[in-house]
Design an enzyme around this catalytic site. Structure first.
Site, PDB file in Angstrom:
ATOM      1  N   LYS A  80       0.861  -1.187   0.000  1.00 35.50           N
ATOM      2  CA  LYS A  80       0.000   0.000   0.000  1.00 35.50           C
ATOM      3  C   LYS A  80       0.893   1.231   0.000  1.00 35.50           C
ATOM      4  O   LYS A  80       2.027   1.191   0.501  1.00 35.50           O
ATOM      5  CB  LYS A  80      -0.852  -0.007   1.283  1.00 35.50           C
ATOM      6  CG  LYS A  80      -2.112   0.806   1.181  1.00 35.50           C
ATOM      7  CD  LYS A  80      -3.249   0.021   0.566  1.00 35.50           C
ATOM      8  CE  LYS A  80      -4.489   0.873   0.419  1.00 35.50           C
ATOM      9  NZ  LYS A  80      -5.611   0.118  -0.138  1.00 35.50           N
ATOM     10  N   GLY A 180     -25.029   2.866   3.112  1.00 32.75           N
ATOM     11  CA  GLY A 180     -24.153   3.544   2.146  1.00 32.75           C
ATOM     12  C   GLY A 180     -24.509   3.195   0.718  1.00 32.75           C
ATOM     13  O   GLY A 180     -24.498   2.036   0.320  1.00 32.75           O
ATOM     14  N   VAL A 184     -19.969   1.660  -4.594  1.00 30.60           N
ATOM     15  CA  VAL A 184     -20.264   0.223  -4.515  1.00 30.60           C
ATOM     16  C   VAL A 184     -21.717  -0.005  -4.109  1.00 30.60           C
ATOM     17  O   VAL A 184     -22.449  -0.779  -4.745  1.00 30.60           O
ATOM     18  CB  VAL A 184     -19.336  -0.486  -3.491  1.00 30.60           C
ATOM     19  CG1 VAL A 184     -19.639  -1.972  -3.473  1.00 30.60           C
ATOM     20  CG2 VAL A 184     -17.878  -0.256  -3.837  1.00 30.60           C
TER      21      VAL A 184
END
Ligand code: NAD
Length: 359
Positions: A80, A180, A184
């Site tokens: 990362k 949410g 996505v």
């Protein structure tokens, strides 16, 4: 600042720091493990409170990527990057090009991609100076937006969770509470509605709620009320750490299956869910669609093939659920163990190969 004794340090192979005064870049790349392949993981651009917070984030996230790729059976390790947002808060192509040079200096040991705070345009600037970027337009796997693939994987993960917890193969009439409705969650809610699921949704953004109500027939609750919804499945698709001491006692669902990263506030919350008879789909297993899609990148990219691969998350979760039942252990522990077993097996095979070459 300590590194080897930092709270999220877990035998990371390499942690690198780079600063470039001309562009204002201050960045860290952590390569957690490359046993299974080059370390793949996005680049996060964030305004951290201090350097320790940035280091903790990159250490934790890079390790998560190792486990995610291992469980998805991909030939990638985990890494990362984090860029500490400059004090003036301004992004610039020069900043991302300097990050690209940082990535390039690792010669392909780390492959970067989009993440929180970085956009397709930022990644294009990184790509100007290094080929080690995934999810950019010329890879064929889309325009850098991994969300449709992630949502498709989560949709199949929800099916696996429903099959295991309710013994139902179809989602028709299954009630899903979606937290949410962003990149996505929006695609996911569409797939669920198409499959005949009943939706209850919550989001901070009123226009997303109005969209879901008008187009998907969703019921709307306020952001705090989503934990109290009596439903079959809770699909967290917003922030992390939402499964904690306050929320778990309120949940009235049979399964939890959603896209959000780091859903468990602490590992022990996985055990708490198991004790309450709530089936938990480990987050890094169910939300691997984006990285699975990336693994198909290249000239021969085929969307249908990539999506069929994302759908195989169903089988991976079924294996985890079955083993958790057999061994009477929480699903998050089982997922971690499978990842560790795969990495250990690959390391042993690699050592054997080296010995054969040497001897
Ligand atoms: P996003 O920012 O597009 O969407 C998040 C949505 O959640 C927004 O609509 C926001 O208004 C809403 N939200 C924020 N706080 C909320 C709250 N308290 N209650 C209800 N809604 C709230 O993000 P995304 O790309 O859709 O990602 C969602 C989650 O999935 C994140 O945790 C992300 O790390 C994870 N994830 C995403 C991908 C991907 O492909 N984008 C891949 C793996 C994991």
């Amino acid at each position: 600042m300590s590194v080897f004794t930092a709270k999220s340090f877990r035998n990371h192979e390499q942690v690198l720091f780079r600063q470039d005064p001309a562009s204002g870049l201050r960045a860290i790349i952590a390569i957690h493990d490359t046993t299974l392949g080059p370390a793949l993981g996005g680049c996060r651009y964030w305004s951290y409170n201090n350097d320790e917070a940035a280091l903790d984030d990159v250490l934790r996230l890079s390790r998560g990527m190792t486990y995610k790729s291992a469980l998805a059976n991909l030939a990638f390790g985990g890494g990362k990057g984090v860029i500490l947002a400059p004090e003036n808060g301004e992004k610039s192509p020069a900043l991302f090009r300097a990050f690209g040079q940082f990535v390039n200096s690792l010669g392909g040991r780390y492959i970067t991609a989009e993440d929180v705070g970085t956009s397709p345009a930022d990644l294009e600037a990184v790509h100007d100076v290094t080929p080690y970027v995934a999810g950019v337009a010329d890879g064929g796997a889309g325009d850098g937006d991994p969300s449709p693939a992630t949502a498709w994987g989560v949709f199949h993960g929800i099916k696996a969770a429903v099959a295991a917890s309710l013994h139902r193969d179809e989602l028709h009439g299954i009630h899903v509470a979606v937290q949410g409705l962003g990149h996505v969650g929006g695609y996911l809610a569409e797939h669920l509605a198409e499959a005949g699921a009943v939706l209850t949704v919550a989001d901070l953004n009123d226009s997303r709620l109005a969209w879901a109500k008008a187009n998907l027939g969703a019921n709307v609750v306020d952001v705090n009320g989503i934990y109290d919804v009596e439903a079959d499945v809770f699909a967290p698709s917003a922030m992390g750490a939402i499964l904690n001491d306050d929320t778990i006692p309120r949940l009235k669902v049979s399964a939890i299956a959603g896209s959000a990263n780091n859903q468990l506030a602490e590992d022990r919350h996985g055990s708490e869910l198991a004790e309450r008879g709530i089936l938990y789909a480990p987050d890094y297993v169910i939300n691997a669609g984006g990285i699975i899609n990336i693994s198909h990148e290249g000239e021969a990219y085929d969307w249908d093939e990539a999506m069929a691969h994302c759908a195989r998350i169903h089988g991976t979760l079924r294996e985890i659920f079955q083993r958790a039942t057999r061994e009477d252990r929480p699903t998050n522990e089982i997922a971690d163990q499978i990842a560790e077993e795969r990495i250990a097996a690959a390391a042993t095979a690699g050592e054997r190969k080296l010995r054969a070459v040497a001897g």
